[in-house]
Design a protein around this motif. Structure first.
Motif, mmCIF file in Angstrom:
data_model
loop_
_atom_site.group_PDB
_atom_site.id
_atom_site.type_symbol
_atom_site.label_atom_id
_atom_site.label_comp_id
_atom_site.label_asym_id
_atom_site.label_seq_id
_atom_site.Cartn_x
_atom_site.Cartn_y
_atom_site.Cartn_z
ATOM 1 N N GLY A 270 0.731 -1.169 -0.262
ATOM 2 C CA GLY A 270 0.049 0.046 -0.007
ATOM 3 C C GLY A 270 0.990 1.197 -0.072
ATOM 4 N N SER A 271 0.326 2.367 -0.074
ATOM 5 C CA SER A 271 0.761 3.611 0.038
ATOM 6 C C SER A 271 0.822 4.111 1.518
ATOM 7 N N CYS A 272 1.432 5.299 1.792
ATOM 8 C CA CYS A 272 1.249 5.927 3.065
ATOM 9 C C CYS A 272 0.001 6.550 3.316
ATOM 10 N N ILE A 273 -0.423 6.151 4.336
ATOM 11 C CA ILE A 273 -1.978 6.380 4.653
ATOM 12 C C ILE A 273 -1.666 7.470 5.995
ATOM 13 N N GLU A 274 -2.849 8.375 6.057
ATOM 14 C CA GLU A 274 -2.642 9.247 7.215
ATOM 15 C C GLU A 274 -2.838 8.544 8.504
ATOM 16 N N GLU A 275 -2.154 8.801 9.573
ATOM 17 C CA GLU A 275 -2.412 8.074 10.779
ATOM 18 C C GLU A 275 -3.545 8.057 11.457
#
Length: 279
Positions: A270-275
């Motif tokens: 996956g890509s970076c997702i907001e915390e």
């Protein structure tokens, strides 16, 4: 059963009361059924998308059983080649189906044991529980129903057998349940997806060690759009987990796009997702 249902008012009322609130995918009980067809023909033509006749039987109680004339065909990709018994698509005739959810959604995916062996049973149950785990994470997921199946071969070439299997909720039934519609898109952007759903999807696939999926290529996912007039949000719904490390099927190979030694080696795709979207 059909005659009683048509001509016996008392029987019809009892059946209506018994099944009116019954949710096949929502009830926890294992569903015992029997499936009768030419299994020799099925295994011989498992690489073809051709339907054949079959009969499915379900015992309502000790004295009443229902026989459905259905059509079945092989489905899937890798399992058709690796397994003696391929996964199936069951096509119920709407005229003969008593349960409303099958009458409205007459084609159901059925995963059966790859072979008659203990490891095949283990693989099937592990994949079934992968679906159940994702059900605990989000309602935006395919429900499954565990089956105990007795198989009878009309060609008499294959001995009667029994084992576990499971139904997978039809995508139209899932869409109706969450108030959404199925869409066919490729190369979608993350900006048009629900980020909480995407975070659940990414973390779950990493958790079970699954790299056999692609949102961009529309592989082993379904895209659904919520019926919300104020926003255009896409949901990513995964399915087919037999190549996941948690299942560790003996025929599963690691994704050749990545430098992985086995399917049990995790890789986050996956890509970076907001915390704030990650629990």
């Amino acid at each position: 059963f059909d005659s009683l249902l048509t001509h016996d008012l008392a029987f019809r009322e009892v059946m209506k009361e018994e099944f009116e609130e019954w949710d096949m995918f929502g009830s926890p009980e294992i569903l015992p059924i029997s499936l009768t067809t030419d299994f020799k023909l099925l295994t011989r033509q498992k690489l073809k998308d051709e339907y054949q006749q079959a009969v499915m039987n379900y015992h309502l109680n000790d004295t009443v059983s229902v026989n459905w004339k259905v059509k079945i065909r092989p489905r899937g990709n890798a399992r058709r080649k690796a397994c003696f018994y391929p996964p199936l698509k069951i096509n119920f005739s709407k005229k003969e189906v008593f349960w409303e959810q099958l009458k409205e959604h007459d084609k159901v995916k059925m995963v059966i044991e790859c072979r008659n062996s203990n490891w095949a049973t283990q693989i099937l149950l592990l994949e079934y529980y992968a679906y159940k785990v994702y059900n605990l994470i989000t309602d935006y997921s395919f429900r499954v129903k565990l089956l105990e199946v007795s198989y009878t071969d009309t060609s008499e070439k294959i001995n009667p057998d029994q084992g576990y299997a499971f139904f997978i909720e039809d995508v139209d039934l899932l869409a109706s349940r969450i108030n959404a519609v199925k869409v066919n898109l490729k190369n979608i952007k993350e900006q048009v997806t629900d980020h909480k759903n995407l975070a659940d999807f990414y973390v779950f696939q990493y958790f079970i060690g699954n790299t056999d999926w692609s949102i961009k290529a529309d592989h082993n996912i379904e895209l659904l759009k919520l019926n919300d007039p104020f926003r255009s949000i896409l949901l990513t719904i995964p399915y087919d987990f037999d190549y996941a490390g948690i299942v560790d099927a003996n025929y599963a190979l690691p994704n050749d796009k990545y430098d992985l030694e086995s399917v049990r080696e995790r890789m986050y795709l996956g890509s970076c997702i907001e915390e704030s979207y990650v629990r």
